[in-house]
Scaffold this active site. Structure first.
Site, PDB file in Angstrom:
ATOM      1  N   HIS A   1      58.047   0.122 -46.463  1.00  0.00           N
ATOM      2  CA  HIS A   1      57.053   0.050 -45.382  1.00  0.00           C
ATOM      3  C   HIS A   1      57.796  -0.080 -44.053  1.00  0.00           C
ATOM      4  O   HIS A   1      58.836  -0.736 -43.978  1.00  0.00           O
ATOM      5  CB  HIS A   1      56.126  -1.151 -45.612  1.00  0.00           C
ATOM      6  CG  HIS A   1      54.971  -1.166 -44.654  1.00  0.00           C
ATOM      7  ND1 HIS A   1      55.103  -1.635 -43.372  1.00  0.00           N
ATOM      8  CD2 HIS A   1      53.692  -0.743 -44.783  1.00  0.00           C
ATOM      9  CE1 HIS A   1      53.932  -1.501 -42.755  1.00  0.00           C
ATOM     10  NE2 HIS A   1      53.060  -0.956 -43.588  1.00  0.00           N
TER      11      HIS A   1
ATOM     12  N   GLU B   1      52.940   7.131 -42.879  1.00  0.00           N
ATOM     13  CA  GLU B   1      52.441   6.169 -41.889  1.00  0.00           C
ATOM     14  C   GLU B   1      53.244   6.304 -40.613  1.00  0.00           C
ATOM     15  O   GLU B   1      54.327   5.710 -40.498  1.00  0.00           O
ATOM     16  CB  GLU B   1      52.628   4.740 -42.408  1.00  0.00           C
ATOM     17  CG  GLU B   1      51.707   4.339 -43.493  1.00  0.00           C
ATOM     18  CD  GLU B   1      51.488   2.827 -43.454  1.00  0.00           C
ATOM     19  OE1 GLU B   1      50.355   2.403 -43.274  1.00  0.00           O
ATOM     20  OE2 GLU B   1      52.466   2.084 -43.594  1.00  0.00           O
TER      21      GLU B   1
HETATM   22  P1  PGA Z   1      47.052  -0.763 -39.956  1.00  0.00           P
HETATM   23  O1  PGA Z   1      48.302  -0.991 -40.908  1.00  0.00           O
HETATM   24  O2  PGA Z   1      45.968  -0.164 -40.780  1.00  0.00           O
HETATM   25  O3  PGA Z   1      46.693  -2.136 -39.436  1.00  0.00           O
HETATM   26  O4  PGA Z   1      47.504   0.147 -38.865  1.00  0.00           O
HETATM   27  C1  PGA Z   1      48.667  -0.046 -41.861  1.00  0.00           C
HETATM   28  C2  PGA Z   1      49.963  -0.435 -42.498  1.00  0.00           C
HETATM   29  O5  PGA Z   1      50.892  -0.857 -41.781  1.00  0.00           O
HETATM   30  O6  PGA Z   1      50.109  -0.364 -43.726  1.00  0.00           O
END
Ligand code: PGA
Length: 268
Positions: free
Chosen positions: A101, A173
């Site tokens: 992550h 992401e």
């Molecule tokens: P968020 O986080 O939905 O608050 O942007 C997503 C993540 O970091 O997994």
């Protein structure tokens, strides 16, 4: 689980602060879903809750949802103070593991090599790895998105056998789209067309390493400020197999509409 099952991964990060609150949240999600009265809900939605690791064993295994761990360590056991081995996570009930992550990469200096080692450790277990990739704002502004994502995928999958591919999930992401990384209050997500482009890119990189038909079947999900309003445009990206939700998975008010819309996605 059917091929059309949509993954909804709740990443609670370092929240909530007590087990009691965590239990209440899960109970409220389940209650809310039950009230929807959709008998095929759990055939269409694969809900994965990733609480802080300390709650894993104590949250119990839900009837319908699965638990995931937010981070694992690559070594199997030994003198690694503070770390959690894959086997421990499994024993505590985790069936999924987030790997790489961006918050791990940014705040804890996790490298592409470590992500690769963690993926190797995870594929040896029964857990499903969710490998996170994404460019930051500077990389995006410099036009480096393709290069960064390709590099992250290539190194994460270094010497990972093709046989493991079907069980691996990739989460795209973009770092700049994660709610807590933003300076303003904007709920901006990536443009659906750009997301579609990244899905194609990831599959292309995988098909260069492996083979096209297998790469095409790898599940790719999107994360970064997913909320009840923007989920509709993400559902239009029909090559996405799910979403990873951070902030909006911490309240029933935000999370239930996301689940409901994801459930009804074919009718949208
Ligand atoms: P968020 O986080 O939905 O608050 O942007 C997503 C993540 O970091 O997994």
């Amino acid at each position: 689980m059917s091929k059309n099952t949509f993954l909804v991964v709740a990443n609670w990060k370092m929240n909530p602060l007590t087990l009691k609150e965590a239990e209440r949240l899960v109970k409220n999600f389940e209650g809310g879903i039950e009230r929807l009265n959709k008998r095929d809900f759990w055939e269409k939605i694969n809900l994965i809750i990733c609480p802080p690791a300390i709650y894993l064993g104590r949250l119990g295994r839900g009837k319908h949802y699965s638990l995931g761990i937010q981070n694992i360590y690559s070594e199997t056991r030994g003198a690694f103070t503070g770390e959690i081995a894959v086997r421990m996570a499994e024993d505590a009930g985790a069936r999924y593991a987030l790997i790489g992550h961006s918050e791990r990469r940014i705040h804890f200096g996790e490298t592409d090599e470590q992500v690769n080692l963690k993926l190797h450790a995870c594929v040896k277990s029964l857990m499903t790895p969710i490998v996170c990739v994404g460019e930051n704002l500077e990389e995006r502004n410099n036009g480096e998105t393709t290069r960064v994502i390709s590099r992250q995928i290539r190194s994460a999958f270094h010497r990972i056998s093709i046989l493991n591919l079907p069980k691996i999930v990739i989460a795209y992401e973009p770092v700049w789209a994660i709610s807590t990384m933003k300076s303003g209050s904007s709920a901006e997500i990536d443009d659906p067309n750009d997301i579609m482009g990244i899905v194609i890119l990831i599959k292309k990189v995988l098909s260069d390493i492996y083979q096209k038909d297998v790469a095409d079947r790898v599940r790719i999900i999107y994360g970064g400020s997913v909320n009840p309003t923007n989920i509709a445009s993400l559902l239009e990206v029909n090559t996405l197999s799910g979403v990873l939700v951070g902030g909006a998975s911490l309240t029933v008010f935000d999370f239930l509409p996301i689940l409901r819309k994801a459930y009804g996605r074919e009718e949208e």
